[in-house]
Scaffold this motif. Sequence first.
Motif, PDB file in Angstrom:
ATOM      1  N   SER A  69      -1.306   9.236   0.343  1.00 19.29           N
ATOM      2  CA  SER A  69      -1.179   8.128   1.289  1.00 19.29           C
ATOM      3  C   SER A  69      -1.116   8.631   2.728  1.00 19.29           C
ATOM      4  O   SER A  69      -1.731   8.055   3.629  1.00 19.29           O
ATOM      5  N   ILE A  70      -0.378   9.696   2.928  1.00 14.60           N
ATOM      6  CA  ILE A  70      -0.286  10.284   4.268  1.00 14.60           C
ATOM      7  C   ILE A  70      -1.667  10.745   4.731  1.00 14.60           C
ATOM      8  O   ILE A  70      -2.061  10.520   5.880  1.00 14.60           O
ATOM      9  N   GLY A  71      -2.410  11.378   3.831  1.00 13.45           N
ATOM     10  CA  GLY A  71      -3.743  11.865   4.159  1.00 13.45           C
ATOM     11  C   GLY A  71      -4.698  10.737   4.524  1.00 13.45           C
ATOM     12  O   GLY A  71      -5.482  10.857   5.464  1.00 13.45           O
ATOM     13  N   ARG A  72      -4.614   9.625   3.780  1.00 21.50           N
ATOM     14  CA  ARG A  72      -5.470   8.473   4.073  1.00 21.50           C
ATOM     15  C   ARG A  72      -5.163   7.895   5.445  1.00 21.50           C
ATOM     16  O   ARG A  72      -6.078   7.576   6.220  1.00 21.50           O
ATOM     17  N   PRO A 109       1.896  -0.834  -0.853  1.00 23.00           N
ATOM     18  CA  PRO A 109       3.180  -0.579  -0.179  1.00 23.00           C
ATOM     19  C   PRO A 109       3.118   0.714   0.617  1.00 23.00           C
ATOM     20  O   PRO A 109       2.335   1.627   0.294  1.00 23.00           O
ATOM     21  N   PHE A 110       3.916   0.782   1.678  1.00 25.37           N
ATOM     22  CA  PHE A 110       3.963   1.998   2.506  1.00 25.37           C
ATOM     23  C   PHE A 110       4.678   3.097   1.730  1.00 25.37           C
ATOM     24  O   PHE A 110       5.821   2.943   1.320  1.00 25.37           O
ATOM     25  N   THR A 111       3.993   4.205   1.501  1.00 29.55           N
ATOM     26  CA  THR A 111       4.578   5.329   0.776  1.00 29.55           C
ATOM     27  C   THR A 111       4.318   6.616   1.550  1.00 29.55           C
ATOM     28  O   THR A 111       3.439   6.683   2.412  1.00 29.55           O
ATOM     29  N   VAL A 112       5.087   7.647   1.225  1.00 25.36           N
ATOM     30  CA  VAL A 112       4.976   8.913   1.961  1.00 25.36           C
ATOM     31  C   VAL A 112       4.499  10.050   1.061  1.00 25.36           C
ATOM     32  O   VAL A 112       4.775  11.207   1.313  1.00 25.36           O
TER      33      VAL A 112
END
Length: 231
Positions: free
Chosen positions: A29-32, A22-25
């Motif tokens: 996840s942002i770094g990836r 899922p899209f997470t912040v």
Amino acid sequence: REFKAELESRYQELTESMKGQPFTVDAVSIGRRRLRNVCLEYLCSVNETDDEISQAAVLATSHFKNATGMTDKMAALNALASMDGVAAAARDAAIHQFYEDANGDALLLNKWFSVQALSHVDDVLERVKKLTEHPDFTLSNPNRCRSLLGAFAMNLAAYHTPEGYQFLADQLELLDRINPQISSRLAGNLIQWRRYDEDRGAAMKAQLERLVNMEGISKDTYEVVSRGLKD
């Protein structure tokens, strides 16, 4: 090119790790996503042959179509917008799809104008001129002006030509009658003519002299261009 295989491996590794997630912040996840977009940018810069350009277009198109957030979509669109030749069809398709998906959203349309104004294709000036005639472009919208005219002035290779300076001055002449504040701010892109080589400096100065003598020039724009002409 020396690190292409390593970049491809890293890009695919990141892509696989993000599948089905899922899209997470959160920070990880942002770094990836950020790292994956950097890999995409580098991979698309390997474009000396038609085969390399085609590979870059396929990769960027897949990135664009499978994007789960605007940052990823814009990374792909930025890459595609600067492709030409055998990748022109992929570029045009992505630009068209982004416009359709925007569905009139003002912020997304601003991005759509900007990404084209900042693209690195040989005919970018002609494309920007054509965009000034687009139904969604209007000089009466300050953000829309900045998204197209301001972005074009940031596209150093395209803007810093006699034709680029003349185009901006043409638009400022029209804009000054509608919004002097925005006109004066954009005129700031012409006043640093002393910093450039003789030919570019002379071309920029010529447009300033044209503007300062413009009939009905606003006080805001006059203040900026006259200051730019002072020795």
